[in-house]
Write a protein that holds these residues in place. Structure first.
Motif, PDB file in Angstrom:
ATOM      1  N   ALA A   5      20.404   1.050   0.336  1.00 14.33           N
ATOM      2  CA  ALA A   5      22.150   1.549  -0.864  1.00 14.33           C
ATOM      3  C   ALA A   5      21.729   1.439  -2.083  1.00 14.33           C
ATOM      4  O   ALA A   5      21.423   0.558  -2.718  1.00 14.33           O
ATOM      5  N   GLY A   6      21.673   2.287  -2.830  1.00 14.18           N
ATOM      6  CA  GLY A   6      21.916   2.580  -3.980  1.00 14.18           C
ATOM      7  C   GLY A   6      20.672   2.264  -4.574  1.00 14.18           C
ATOM      8  O   GLY A   6      19.503   2.813  -4.239  1.00 14.18           O
ATOM      9  N   PRO A   7      20.849   2.069  -5.897  1.00 16.32           N
ATOM     10  CA  PRO A   7      19.425   1.862  -6.362  1.00 16.32           C
ATOM     11  C   PRO A   7      18.369   0.208  -5.722  1.00 16.32           C
ATOM     12  O   PRO A   7      17.494  -0.123  -6.261  1.00 16.32           O
ATOM     13  N   GLU A   8      18.744  -0.265  -4.577  1.00 12.62           N
ATOM     14  CA  GLU A   8      18.693  -1.125  -4.370  1.00 12.62           C
ATOM     15  C   GLU A   8      17.693  -1.092  -2.741  1.00 12.62           C
ATOM     16  O   GLU A   8      16.728  -1.427  -1.942  1.00 12.62           O
ATOM     17  N   ARG A   9      17.470   1.051  -2.823  1.00 12.26           N
ATOM     18  CA  ARG A   9      16.350   1.249  -1.964  1.00 12.26           C
ATOM     19  C   ARG A   9      15.075   0.649  -1.643  1.00 12.26           C
ATOM     20  O   ARG A   9      14.216   1.494  -3.075  1.00 12.26           O
ATOM     21  N   ALA A  10      14.367   0.526  -1.056  1.00 13.58           N
ATOM     22  CA  ALA A  10      12.955   0.568  -1.304  1.00 13.58           C
ATOM     23  C   ALA A  10      12.116   1.411  -0.981  1.00 13.58           C
ATOM     24  O   ALA A  10      11.860   2.377  -0.183  1.00 13.58           O
ATOM     25  N   ARG A  11      10.701   1.399  -1.871  1.00 17.05           N
ATOM     26  CA  ARG A  11      10.246   2.756  -1.914  1.00 17.05           C
ATOM     27  C   ARG A  11       8.523   1.820  -2.355  1.00 17.05           C
ATOM     28  O   ARG A  11       8.549   0.818  -2.242  1.00 17.05           O
ATOM     29  N   ILE A  12       7.691   2.330  -1.322  1.00 17.92           N
ATOM     30  CA  ILE A  12       6.238   2.257  -1.427  1.00 17.92           C
ATOM     31  C   ILE A  12       5.987   3.462  -2.288  1.00 17.92           C
ATOM     32  O   ILE A  12       5.864   4.632  -1.973  1.00 17.92           O
ATOM     33  N   GLU A  13       4.619   3.079  -3.471  1.00 20.54           N
ATOM     34  CA  GLU A  13       3.755   4.025  -3.666  1.00 20.54           C
ATOM     35  C   GLU A  13       2.653   4.022  -3.683  1.00 20.54           C
ATOM     36  O   GLU A  13       2.294   2.985  -3.701  1.00 20.54           O
ATOM     37  N   ILE A  14       1.900   4.780  -3.402  1.00 18.29           N
ATOM     38  CA  ILE A  14      -0.136   4.658  -2.596  1.00 18.29           C
ATOM     39  C   ILE A  14      -0.353   5.509  -3.340  1.00 18.29           C
ATOM     40  O   ILE A  14      -0.273   6.820  -3.970  1.00 18.29           O
ATOM     41  N   GLU A  15      -1.524   4.395  -3.987  1.00 17.02           N
ATOM     42  CA  GLU A  15      -2.465   5.272  -5.144  1.00 17.02           C
ATOM     43  C   GLU A  15      -3.789   5.141  -3.819  1.00 17.02           C
ATOM     44  O   GLU A  15      -4.956   4.010  -4.403  1.00 17.02           O
ATOM     45  N   SER A  16      -4.842   6.512  -3.460  1.00 21.29           N
ATOM     46  CA  SER A  16      -6.227   6.659  -2.822  1.00 21.29           C
ATOM     47  C   SER A  16      -7.452   6.505  -4.107  1.00 21.29           C
ATOM     48  O   SER A  16      -6.661   7.686  -4.405  1.00 21.29           O
ATOM     49  N   ARG A  17      -7.780   5.420  -3.486  1.00 24.23           N
ATOM     50  CA  ARG A  17      -9.284   5.823  -4.610  1.00 24.23           C
ATOM     51  C   ARG A  17     -10.720   5.384  -3.663  1.00 24.23           C
ATOM     52  O   ARG A  17     -11.183   6.065  -4.909  1.00 24.23           O
ATOM     53  N   ASP A  18      -9.904   5.611  -2.792  1.00 21.16           N
ATOM     54  CA  ASP A  18     -10.777   6.187  -1.683  1.00 21.16           C
ATOM     55  C   ASP A  18     -10.499   7.022  -0.300  1.00 21.16           C
ATOM     56  O   ASP A  18      -9.459   7.658  -0.690  1.00 21.16           O
ATOM     57  N   LYS A  19     -11.163   7.760   0.090  1.00 22.03           N
ATOM     58  CA  LYS A  19     -10.746   8.945   0.704  1.00 22.03           C
ATOM     59  C   LYS A  19     -10.754   8.208   2.430  1.00 22.03           C
ATOM     60  O   LYS A  19     -11.003   7.166   3.239  1.00 22.03           O
ATOM     61  N   TYR A  20      -9.442   8.283   2.597  1.00 20.57           N
ATOM     62  CA  TYR A  20      -8.959   7.452   4.277  1.00 20.57           C
ATOM     63  C   TYR A  20      -9.103   8.573   5.423  1.00 20.57           C
ATOM     64  O   TYR A  20      -8.610  10.116   4.860  1.00 20.57           O
ATOM     65  N   GLY A  21      -9.656   8.157   6.909  1.00 19.11           N
ATOM     66  CA  GLY A  21      -9.327   9.514   7.435  1.00 19.11           C
ATOM     67  C   GLY A  21      -8.486   9.040   7.983  1.00 19.11           C
ATOM     68  O   GLY A  21      -7.537   9.902   8.724  1.00 19.11           O
ATOM     69  N   ILE A  22      -7.445   8.487   8.470  1.00 17.42           N
ATOM     70  CA  ILE A  22      -5.962   7.510   9.354  1.00 17.42           C
ATOM     71  C   ILE A  22      -5.596   6.553   7.833  1.00 17.42           C
ATOM     72  O   ILE A  22      -6.158   6.210   6.883  1.00 17.42           O
ATOM     73  N   LEU A  23      -4.223   7.103   7.772  1.00 13.75           N
ATOM     74  CA  LEU A  23      -3.340   6.933   6.845  1.00 13.75           C
ATOM     75  C   LEU A  23      -2.094   6.486   7.657  1.00 13.75           C
ATOM     76  O   LEU A  23      -2.035   7.585   7.965  1.00 13.75           O
ATOM     77  N   TRP A  24      -1.358   5.148   7.632  1.00 13.16           N
ATOM     78  CA  TRP A  24       0.278   5.423   8.678  1.00 13.16           C
ATOM     79  C   TRP A  24       0.649   4.130   7.821  1.00 13.16           C
ATOM     80  O   TRP A  24       0.170   3.397   7.356  1.00 13.16           O
ATOM     81  N   LEU A  25       1.788   4.622   7.943  1.00 10.32           N
ATOM     82  CA  LEU A  25       2.826   3.347   7.384  1.00 10.32           C
ATOM     83  C   LEU A  25       4.124   3.175   9.203  1.00 10.32           C
ATOM     84  O   LEU A  25       3.852   4.564   9.416  1.00 10.32           O
ATOM     85  N   ALA A  26       4.060   1.964   9.161  1.00  9.38           N
ATOM     86  CA  ALA A  26       4.703   1.172  10.150  1.00  9.38           C
ATOM     87  C   ALA A  26       5.480   0.928   9.992  1.00  9.38           C
ATOM     88  O   ALA A  26       5.077   0.027   9.449  1.00  9.38           O
ATOM     89  N   GLY A  27       7.224   0.910  10.504  1.00 15.79           N
ATOM     90  CA  GLY A  27       8.368   0.074  10.103  1.00 15.79           C
ATOM     91  C   GLY A  27       8.297  -0.678  11.648  1.00 15.79           C
ATOM     92  O   GLY A  27       8.645  -0.159  13.043  1.00 15.79           O
ATOM     93  N   ILE A  28       7.979  -2.084  11.750  1.00 13.74           N
ATOM     94  CA  ILE A  28       8.025  -2.685  12.916  1.00 13.74           C
ATOM     95  C   ILE A  28       9.534  -3.499  13.308  1.00 13.74           C
ATOM     96  O   ILE A  28      10.153  -4.032  12.486  1.00 13.74           O
ATOM     97  N   ARG A  29       9.870  -3.149  14.847  1.00 17.92           N
ATOM     98  CA  ARG A  29      11.027  -3.532  15.404  1.00 17.92           C
ATOM     99  C   ARG A  29      10.760  -4.318  16.709  1.00 17.92           C
ATOM    100  O   ARG A  29      11.493  -5.307  16.533  1.00 17.92           O
TER     101      ARG A  29
END
Length: 176
Positions: A5-29
């Motif tokens: 809600a408004g300014p409290e919205r969560a965010r993630i900034e990701i900086e890849s310094r290596d190469k990745y074959g797989i990269l994912w983000l999961a919201g766990i329920r």
């Protein structure tokens, strides 16, 4: 509490310094502790992340937040020691910056904080799958056990069984 809600919205900034074959983000329920890797988290929320991007920002959904988020990245060439993992949760007003377990993947969290204290020790000693190396060394599975024990995250619902033709039942068809 509504995530985002408004300014409290969560965010993630990701900086890849290596190469990745797989990269994912999961919201766990919920968790499926009969599986390892991503399947540990059952049908999870999956915001889009780009494994080839050097820098990216992901705004986490505002409605119906999951219990936790989990970021996973597997490097090219693959090396268990260089796998990047970060578990985190919604935390209004909090920021955090650091590496996702390894130096190759930098992360900055806004309105979120890391979840720490989980690992191989999170798996119950009497769990039979603990003997299988693919399960025991899977950090996703380790975190799944931590969530089950410490946050009482529910077990994933069983998938619907595939359709099976019943004896004596005729399938309706339409003629030409």
């Amino acid at each position: 509490m509504t995530l985002g809600a408004g300014p409290e919205r969560a965010r993630i900034e990701i900086e890849s310094r290596d190469k990745y074959g797989i990269l994912w983000l999961a919201g766990i329920r919920h968790v499926n502790l009969a599986q390892h890797c991503l399947k540990t988290f059952g049908e999870s929320d999956r915001p889009r992340v780009d494994r080839a991007a050097k820098r990216q920002t992901v705004l986490l959904p505002a409605e119906s937040p999951p219990v936790a988020w989990y970021l996973c990245a597997l490097p090219i060439p693959w090396s268990w020691e260089r796998n990047a993992h970060l578990a985190f949760e919604y935390a209004p007003g909090q920021t955090w910056e650091g590496d996702a377990l390894v130096p190759g993947l930098g992360v900055r969290l806004h309105n979120a904080q890391p979840i720490t204290g989980w690992g191989e020790h999170s798996i119950p000693a009497e769990e039979p799958l603990r003997q299988a190396r693919l399960f025991r060394t899977c950090r996703n599975w380790q975190f799944g056990w931590w969530l089950r024990k410490n946050r009482n995250v529910p077990v994933a619902p069983a998938p619907a069984p595939p359709f099976e033709k019943q004896p004596g039942v005729t399938q309706l068809t339409f003629g030409d």
